[in-house]
Design a protein around this motif. Structure first.
Motif, PDB file in Angstrom:
ATOM      1  N   ARG A  31      -6.635   4.018   0.700  1.00  0.00           N
ATOM      2  CA  ARG A  31      -5.909   2.885   1.281  1.00  0.00           C
ATOM      3  C   ARG A  31      -6.703   1.589   1.121  1.00  0.00           C
ATOM      4  O   ARG A  31      -6.133   0.531   0.846  1.00  0.00           O
ATOM      5  N   ASN A  32      -8.026   1.661   1.249  1.00  0.00           N
ATOM      6  CA  ASN A  32      -8.848   0.467   1.048  1.00  0.00           C
ATOM      7  C   ASN A  32      -8.900   0.075  -0.417  1.00  0.00           C
ATOM      8  O   ASN A  32      -8.952  -1.125  -0.739  1.00  0.00           O
ATOM      9  N   ALA A  91     -13.324  -2.181   2.197  1.00  0.00           N
ATOM     10  CA  ALA A  91     -12.697  -2.899   3.304  1.00  0.00           C
ATOM     11  C   ALA A  91     -13.267  -4.319   3.393  1.00  0.00           C
ATOM     12  O   ALA A  91     -12.518  -5.290   3.567  1.00  0.00           O
ATOM     13  N   MET A 136       0.853  -1.170   0.000  1.00  0.00           N
ATOM     14  CA  MET A 136       0.000   0.000   0.000  1.00  0.00           C
ATOM     15  C   MET A 136       0.897   1.231   0.000  1.00  0.00           C
ATOM     16  O   MET A 136       1.674   1.425   0.923  1.00  0.00           O
ATOM     17  N   ALA A 167      -4.271  -5.066  -3.830  1.00  0.00           N
ATOM     18  CA  ALA A 167      -3.180  -5.895  -3.295  1.00  0.00           C
ATOM     19  C   ALA A 167      -3.601  -7.347  -3.080  1.00  0.00           C
ATOM     20  O   ALA A 167      -2.748  -8.238  -3.099  1.00  0.00           O
ATOM     21  N   THR A 168      -4.894  -7.606  -2.913  1.00  0.00           N
ATOM     22  CA  THR A 168      -5.331  -8.996  -2.712  1.00  0.00           C
ATOM     23  C   THR A 168      -5.076  -9.845  -3.953  1.00  0.00           C
ATOM     24  O   THR A 168      -5.010 -11.071  -3.857  1.00  0.00           O
ATOM     25  N   ASP A 172      -8.557 -11.192   0.657  1.00  0.00           N
ATOM     26  CA  ASP A 172      -7.475 -11.761   1.461  1.00  0.00           C
ATOM     27  C   ASP A 172      -7.699 -13.251   1.713  1.00  0.00           C
ATOM     28  O   ASP A 172      -6.774 -14.053   1.607  1.00  0.00           O
ATOM     29  N   ALA A 183      -5.705  -1.720  -0.835  1.00  0.00           N
ATOM     30  CA  ALA A 183      -5.753  -3.032  -0.177  1.00  0.00           C
ATOM     31  C   ALA A 183      -6.504  -4.035  -1.034  1.00  0.00           C
ATOM     32  O   ALA A 183      -6.112  -5.211  -1.116  1.00  0.00           O
ATOM     33  N   ASP A 228      -2.405  -9.160  -6.005  1.00  0.00           N
ATOM     34  CA  ASP A 228      -1.003  -8.964  -6.347  1.00  0.00           C
ATOM     35  C   ASP A 228      -0.283 -10.302  -6.498  1.00  0.00           C
ATOM     36  O   ASP A 228      -0.329 -11.153  -5.613  1.00  0.00           O
ATOM     37  N   ARG A 268      -0.522   6.767   5.697  1.00  0.00           N
ATOM     38  CA  ARG A 268      -1.715   6.880   6.537  1.00  0.00           C
ATOM     39  C   ARG A 268      -1.849   8.317   7.034  1.00  0.00           C
ATOM     40  O   ARG A 268      -0.912   8.871   7.592  1.00  0.00           O
ATOM     41  N   ALA A 277     -11.904  -6.288   0.452  1.00  0.00           N
ATOM     42  CA  ALA A 277     -10.479  -6.597   0.630  1.00  0.00           C
ATOM     43  C   ALA A 277     -10.334  -7.787   1.582  1.00  0.00           C
ATOM     44  O   ALA A 277      -9.469  -8.648   1.374  1.00  0.00           O
TER      45      ALA A 277
END
Length: 162
Positions: free
Chosen positions: A21-22, A144, A1, A28-29, A151, A25, A31, A5, A147
């Motif tokens: 950021r969310n 969120a 990320m 990124a799940t 995850d 995220a 990635d 923050r 994400a």
């Protein structure tokens, strides 16, 4: 990320930072997943790492392009109906394509949101009176949650490779 923050300061800066950021995220799940892994269905619904990103792009368009921007579905840069179609990924769409789609929709959302004060309100047929503040918080919640789904799916996919 990559977004640092933001923990104090103006409310809008904090809300926009948490939303970004969310968004990050959620991306990124997926990635490092292959296109095949990103399409792998591990649950009975249409939920896959790839379809979560596709759905998130549609949510961006539904709330920012359609609702706040007042655009017709034909004027949006992708699918923008509130139904299961938001999870539909075409056979020819790669993970990179869908991430790029989500990032485009997110950029456009930022541009549209910037035109409204947090306290500005519009009537929504499903939700009633909706402020821009509520919309940003709702998108934070949405991304969120997804994400977290991503995850768990990623964890299962990576474990199956071992």
């Amino acid at each position: 990320m990559s977004d640092p923050r933001v923990t104090n300061g103006a409310e809008r800066a904090i809300l926009e930072n948490v939303l970004d950021r969310n968004r990050g995220a959620l991306v990124a799940t997926a990635d490092g997943l292959s296109d095949a892994d990103a399409r792998r269905r591990l649950v009975t619904s249409l939920t896959t790492p790839l379809s979560l990103l596709k759905h998130a792009a549609a949510a961006e368009r539904i709330w920012f392009q359609r609702f706040w921007g007042g655009l017709d579905a034909s004027e949006c840069d992708g699918y923008s109906e509130r139904d299961e179609g938001t999870f539909a990924v075409g056979d020819g769409e790669s993970l990179a394509d869908v991430i790029a789609e989500f990032e485009r929709a997110s950029r456009r959302s930022r541009e549209i949101a910037a035109r409204f004060d947090l306290d500005e309100v519009k009537e929504n047929p499903r939700e009633g009176a909706v402020s821009m503040r509520w919309t940003l918080v709702a998108m934070i919640e949405e991304f969120a949650r997804h994400a977290g789904h991503g995850d768990i799916l990623r964890e299962q996919i990576v474990a199956a490779r071992s």
